[in-house]
Design an enzyme around this catalytic site. Structure first.
Site, PDB file in Angstrom:
ATOM      1  N   LEU A   7       2.232   2.809  75.547  1.00  0.00           N
ATOM      2  CA  LEU A   7       3.090   1.661  75.217  1.00  0.00           C
ATOM      3  C   LEU A   7       3.214   1.448  73.711  1.00  0.00           C
ATOM      4  O   LEU A   7       3.976   0.576  73.272  1.00  0.00           O
ATOM      5  CB  LEU A   7       2.560   0.388  75.890  1.00  0.00           C
ATOM      6  CG  LEU A   7       2.462   0.426  77.419  1.00  0.00           C
ATOM      7  CD1 LEU A   7       2.041  -0.940  77.956  1.00  0.00           C
ATOM      8  CD2 LEU A   7       3.779   0.855  78.057  1.00  0.00           C
ATOM      9  N   HIS A  85      -3.345  10.800  67.910  1.00  0.00           N
ATOM     10  CA  HIS A  85      -1.904  10.739  68.202  1.00  0.00           C
ATOM     11  C   HIS A  85      -1.122  10.943  66.906  1.00  0.00           C
ATOM     12  O   HIS A  85      -1.595  10.626  65.818  1.00  0.00           O
ATOM     13  CB  HIS A  85      -1.552   9.387  68.845  1.00  0.00           C
ATOM     14  CG  HIS A  85      -0.134   9.348  69.336  1.00  0.00           C
ATOM     15  ND1 HIS A  85       0.920   9.022  68.508  1.00  0.00           N
ATOM     16  CD2 HIS A  85       0.402   9.632  70.550  1.00  0.00           C
ATOM     17  CE1 HIS A  85       2.039   9.096  69.202  1.00  0.00           C
ATOM     18  NE2 HIS A  85       1.755   9.466  70.443  1.00  0.00           N
ATOM     19  N   GLU A 133       2.720  17.534  70.974  1.00  0.00           N
ATOM     20  CA  GLU A 133       3.868  16.639  70.783  1.00  0.00           C
ATOM     21  C   GLU A 133       4.495  16.934  69.424  1.00  0.00           C
ATOM     22  O   GLU A 133       3.947  16.519  68.394  1.00  0.00           O
ATOM     23  CB  GLU A 133       3.429  15.167  70.795  1.00  0.00           C
ATOM     24  CG  GLU A 133       2.920  14.669  72.117  1.00  0.00           C
ATOM     25  CD  GLU A 133       2.929  13.142  72.172  1.00  0.00           C
ATOM     26  OE1 GLU A 133       3.507  12.612  73.125  1.00  0.00           O
ATOM     27  OE2 GLU A 133       2.383  12.495  71.270  1.00  0.00           O
ATOM     28  N   ALA A 194       6.499   7.601  76.196  1.00  0.00           N
ATOM     29  CA  ALA A 194       6.459   6.217  75.732  1.00  0.00           C
ATOM     30  C   ALA A 194       7.808   5.545  75.948  1.00  0.00           C
ATOM     31  O   ALA A 194       7.984   4.766  76.884  1.00  0.00           O
ATOM     32  CB  ALA A 194       6.059   6.179  74.260  1.00  0.00           C
TER      33      ALA A 194
HETATM   34  O1  G3P Z   1       2.448   9.391  73.182  1.00  0.00           O
HETATM   35  C1  G3P Z   1       3.697   9.751  73.681  1.00  0.00           C
HETATM   36  C2  G3P Z   1       4.735   9.700  72.651  1.00  0.00           C
HETATM   37  O2  G3P Z   1       4.376  10.053  71.365  1.00  0.00           O
HETATM   38  C3  G3P Z   1       6.043  10.287  73.048  1.00  0.00           C
HETATM   39  O3  G3P Z   1       6.951   9.299  72.771  1.00  0.00           O
HETATM   40  O4  G3P Z   1       8.977   8.013  73.074  1.00  0.00           O
HETATM   41  O5  G3P Z   1       9.098  10.482  72.839  1.00  0.00           O
HETATM   42  O6  G3P Z   1       8.195   9.488  74.928  1.00  0.00           O
HETATM   43  P1  G3P Z   1       8.394   9.328  73.462  1.00  0.00           P
END
Ligand code: G3P
Length: 214
Positions: A7, A85, A133, A194
Site C-alpha cells: 500500500l 524496496h 522490480e 501496489a
Molecule cells: O512493491 C510493489 C511496487 O513497487 C510495484 O508498484 O504500482 O507498479 O504495482 P506498482
C-alpha cells in the site's frame, strides 16, 4: 502464486483493502498479503489478512530512535516484511542485518532488487524470497512481464544459481490476471503490486481479475 499488495503511502483505506483481500483470498484459495504503513499493521492484521511490513531496520533493541524494529512489527501482527524496496533502499551490509533481524523475529523476508545481478546478491543473503522490480516500470501501466520478460526469467535463473530454496517474485506495473499469468510462465512464484489495487476505484474487481487465472 503469492500476491503481495504494497500500500506504500498511498491515500487509500487500508482496512477496506485488507477486508477485500481477505475475502478474495478465502474464496479463491490464493495466498494474498497486504503490506500497509507500519502504524496500520495491527488493524490490518486484525482483519485476518496476512500482513507484511514495508521495511524493518537493520537493528536490534537499543538506542535506535526512529527505527522500525523487527520484533515490534511482529508483535503488531506482521508475519513478513519487505526489505530494500526500490523506494526504501539499504546498503548491502544493512540488507544482511535487516534479513537477520527479521529472521530473529520469525518474519518471512522478501528482499527487493532492481535486476538479475542484484537478485543473485540478495539471494546469497538467504531471505525467504527475492523480488525483481525494475524502478522505471514501477507505478506504470505496463507490467514487468510484458515490458521486460527477460528480466524476470534471468532473475529466476540468477537466484536458482545461488539457492534453489529462495522464492522469486516480480513486480512493477502488474494490474491484471494476464500479467500474473505471464509472470508465472516466466518462473516467478509471486507478484508484488501496489497501484493496481491501492489506486483502483474498485479494489474488489481488481483483485478478482488478478486471481482469475490462478
Ligand atoms: O512493491 C510493489 C511496487 O513497487 C510495484 O508498484 O504500482 O507498479 O504495482 P506498482
Amino acid at each position: 502464486m503469492f500476491i503481495l499488495i504494497n500500500l506504500k503511502a498511498y491515500p487509500c483505506d487500508p482496512l477496506k483493502i485488507a477486508n477485500v483481500a481477505r475475502d478474495v483470498a478465502d474464496e479463491s484459495g490464493v495466498r494474498i498479503a497486504v503490506s500497509p504503513q507500519t502504524a496500520d499493521i495491527t488493524r490490518v492484521a486484525d482483519t485476518g489478512i496476512e500482513t507484511w511490513a514495508q521495511h524493518v531496520s537493520p537493528t536490534d533493541h537499543g538506542s535506535h530512535t526512529g527505527s522500525t524494529l523487527a520484533e515490534a512489527v511482529a508483535d503488531a501482527g506482521a508475519t513478513g516484511t519487505l526489505i530494500n524496496h526500490s523506494e526504501r533502499r539499504l546498503r548491502l551490509a544493512d540488507i544482511d542485518k535487516a534479513v537477520n533481524a527479521a529472521s530473529r523475529a520469525e518474519l518471512d523476508t522478501c528482499v527487493c532488487a532492481n535486476n538479475p545481478a542484484q537478485i543473485g546478491a540478495a539471494t546469497a543473503l538467504s531471505p525467504d524470497s527475492v523480488a525483481v522490480e525494475p524502478p522505471a516500470l514501477i507505478g506504470g501501466d505496463v507490467s514487468v512481464a510484458t515490458a521486460d520478460p527477460d528480466i524476470v526469467s534471468d532473475a529466476v535463473e540468477s537466484a536458482a544459481a545461488i539457492d534453489t530454496t529462495v522464492n522469486v517474485y516480480c513486480g512493477a506495473g502488474v494490474s491484471s490476471g494476464d500479467d500474473v499469468a505471464a509472470a508465472g510462465d516466466l518462473g516467478a512464484s509471486g507478484i508484488l503490486l501496489a497501484s493496481g489495487v491501492a489506486k483502483a476505484d474498485d479494489p474488489r474487481a481488481a483483485l478478482d481479475d488478478l486471481v482469475e487465472p490462478l
